[in-house]
Design an enzyme around this catalytic site. Sequence first.
Site, PDB file in Angstrom:
ATOM      1  CE  LYS A  13      -4.314   5.218   7.285  1.00  0.00           C
ATOM      2  NZ  LYS A  13      -5.058   3.986   6.928  1.00  0.00           N
ATOM      3  NE  ARG A  88       0.932   3.238   4.126  1.00  0.00           N
ATOM      4  CZ  ARG A  88      -0.210   3.900   3.972  1.00  0.00           C
ATOM      5  NH1 ARG A  88      -0.285   5.170   4.257  1.00  0.00           N
ATOM      6  NH2 ARG A  88      -1.269   3.281   3.546  1.00  0.00           N
ATOM      7  NE  ARG A 127     -11.499   4.206   0.093  1.00  0.00           N
ATOM      8  CZ  ARG A 127     -10.305   4.191   0.690  1.00  0.00           C
ATOM      9  NH1 ARG A 127     -10.116   4.910   1.782  1.00  0.00           N
ATOM     10  NH2 ARG A 127      -9.330   3.460   0.212  1.00  0.00           N
ATOM     11  NE  ARG A 160      -7.406   5.111  -2.365  1.00  0.00           N
ATOM     12  CZ  ARG A 160      -6.930   5.174  -1.127  1.00  0.00           C
ATOM     13  NH1 ARG A 160      -7.384   6.101  -0.308  1.00  0.00           N
ATOM     14  NH2 ARG A 160      -6.016   4.347  -0.694  1.00  0.00           N
ATOM     15  NE  ARG A 171      -4.722   0.067  -0.001  1.00  0.00           N
ATOM     16  CZ  ARG A 171      -5.985   0.487  -0.044  1.00  0.00           C
ATOM     17  NH1 ARG A 171      -6.811   0.022  -0.985  1.00  0.00           N
ATOM     18  NH2 ARG A 171      -6.436   1.353   0.819  1.00  0.00           N
TER      19      ARG A 171
END
Length: 217
Positions: A13, A88, A127, A160, A171
């Site tokens: 996204k 969400r 990431r 993160r 998540r």
Amino acid sequence: MRLVLLGAPGAGKGTQGELLALELGVPRIATGDLLREAMATGTPLGNAMREYVTRGELVPDEVVIGIVKERLEQSDAERGFILDGFPRTEAQAQGLENLLKELRRPLTAAVYLAVDPEDLMERLTQRRVCSQCGATYHLTGRPPKVAGRCDVCHAELIQRADDSAEVIKRRLEVYQAQTEPVLGFYERLGILRRVEGTGSPKEVLSRVKMVLKEGSV
Ligand code: AP5
Ligand code: MG
């Protein structure tokens, strides 16, 4: 162009949102980024948000809807916007509909980036993000030119706080339980567009542009 980008954690996204914002000349509004900014200020509200985000849970609907409302009322969103990570929940989707009705600015489309669940964990554990400008990298797929440093602003790259395997798992569960129903919400409105989210970011971008042009599901 008023778009919502939907997809699981790691679906791309942010990556697609940045590319589309550049192409379309409209702001990308990412609730995850707005919440992380609030967390960085150390205010009581920011600290309360941290409790949710670091556990991989959703921040309460009314808080996020309030943040998005404030952001959409800024003048740069008048020419369009790309919402990344919002809505969400079905309550957020309804909240957004109410808000956009008030503003007389209906959504153009809700683009769902579909990625196989087994790819998501790999994407997220690999990431790295820039500690200053937020640019996103992938250790093997999109590595920085100099290890550990941002190509754009040369600041340090970090992982993160919610990108640990354990929190990613949570998540993904939360996504399945609370966010997947939002796809049905937009399907019923007739504006859901499904895009295959695998392949290079450029390939995915051209698919997104194609469904926006064709308006096909
Ligand atoms: P948020 O920051 O929105 O996180 P997320 O939804 O979990 O999504 P990510 O940002 O992890 O993934 P992405 O889809 O943006 O993928 P990316 O482009 O980075 O939210 C974080 C938290 O904030 C939530 O858990 C919640 O606590 C809170 N929150 C946020 N919004 C909320 C809301 N509305 N309500 C309540 N709480 C809220 O890509 C991932 C990786 O894959 C990168 O390394 C990238 O380089 C790589 N990649 C991207 N595209 C490709 C490709 N095509 N091929 C290969 N690799 C790719
Ligand atoms: Mg993101």
